[in-house]
Design a protein around this motif. Structure first.
Motif, mmCIF file in Angstrom:
data_model
loop_
_atom_site.group_PDB
_atom_site.id
_atom_site.type_symbol
_atom_site.label_atom_id
_atom_site.label_comp_id
_atom_site.label_asym_id
_atom_site.label_seq_id
_atom_site.Cartn_x
_atom_site.Cartn_y
_atom_site.Cartn_z
ATOM 1 N N ARG A 1 0.837 -1.200 0.000
ATOM 2 C CA ARG A 1 0.000 0.000 0.000
ATOM 3 C C ARG A 1 0.877 1.258 0.000
ATOM 4 N NH1 ARG A 1 -5.241 0.214 1.691
ATOM 5 N NH2 ARG A 1 -5.294 -1.758 0.563
ATOM 6 N N GLY B 1 -7.208 1.217 6.569
ATOM 7 C CA GLY B 1 -8.374 0.701 7.279
ATOM 8 C C GLY B 1 -8.827 -0.667 6.809
ATOM 9 N N ASP B 2 -8.841 -0.884 5.502
ATOM 10 C CA ASP B 2 -9.278 -2.188 4.990
ATOM 11 C C ASP B 2 -8.319 -3.306 5.375
ATOM 12 O OD1 ASP B 2 -7.397 -0.922 3.272
ATOM 13 O OD2 ASP B 2 -7.985 -2.212 1.601
ATOM 14 N N LEU B 3 -7.026 -2.985 5.476
ATOM 15 C CA LEU B 3 -6.035 -3.991 5.854
ATOM 16 C C LEU B 3 -6.082 -4.300 7.338
ATOM 17 C CD1 LEU B 3 -2.997 -2.632 3.799
ATOM 18 C CD2 LEU B 3 -4.608 -4.427 3.155
ATOM 19 N N GLY C 1 -8.850 -3.962 9.170
ATOM 20 C CA GLY C 1 -10.197 -4.329 9.573
ATOM 21 C C GLY C 1 -10.986 -3.175 10.146
ATOM 22 N N GLU C 2 -10.597 -1.950 9.813
ATOM 23 C CA GLU C 2 -11.303 -0.770 10.304
ATOM 24 C C GLU C 2 -12.274 -0.271 9.246
ATOM 25 O OE1 GLU C 2 -8.227 2.043 11.139
ATOM 26 O OE2 GLU C 2 -7.344 0.819 12.706
ATOM 27 N N VAL C 3 -13.305 0.349 9.679
ATOM 28 C CA VAL C 3 -14.293 0.940 8.776
ATOM 29 C C VAL C 3 -13.963 2.417 8.616
ATOM 30 C CG1 VAL C 3 -16.725 1.403 8.416
ATOM 31 C CG2 VAL C 3 -16.020 -0.707 9.536
#
Length: 156
Positions: free
Chosen positions: A54, A148-150, A152-154
């Motif tokens: 990323r 966030g996606d890595l 696990g956050e929204v």
């Protein structure tokens, strides 16, 4: 010959028993160490590689390997120098005098240290691995990299 097998399924258990049996038949003496728990390195290494990818995609840092070298030097080395007096003394004696570019180069694949470069993250305990992840996320989130996606956050 040393084998390390994480047993997390019936198939992996069968593989471990098969290897142990074959080694015993071949050598007649085998040393076995067992410990319960999940191997931190598999999950954490996968997460770190995703973070490096990323960073490489969303910054001008360069390729994934460049992001890895940067993170090891900027976050991993300070963690180890702070937490481990032996590491700090060795680093100060052998590497402190090197240029930034030379230190950065040592963090990646090289003929002297092998495909993983200078050992930093592989020396971490669980808490150090978490601190490393947190420092990467803090610095690069501030530069606009979304993790966030890595993690696990929204997104807010």
């Amino acid at each position: 010959m040393t084998d390390r097998i994480s047993v997390n399924s019936s198939a992996r258990l069968f593989e471990a028993i098969t290897k142990l049996t074959a080694m015993y038949r071949d050598k007649k003496f085998v040393v076995v160490s067992l410990r319960p728990g999940k191997d931190r390195t598999l999950d954490q290494n996968a997460l770190w590689f995703s973070l490096y990818q990323r960073i490489a995609q969303m910054t001008q840092i360069g390729e994934v390997e460049d992001a890895r070298r940067y993170c090891k030097l900027h976050f991993g080395v300070p963690i180890m120098r702070c937490d481990c007096p032996e590491f700090r003394d060795g680093w100060n004696r052998m590497f402190l005098h090197l240029t930034y570019e030379e230190k950065l180069e040592l963090m990646g694949p090289c003929p002297l240290l092998g495909p993983d470069g200078f050992p930093v993250t592989r020396l971490f305990n669980r808490a150090q691995g978490i601190a490393y992840t947190d420092r990467i996320v803090a610095e690069f989130s501030a530069k606009g990299v979304f993790f966030g996606d890595l993690l696990g956050e929204v997104a807010a």
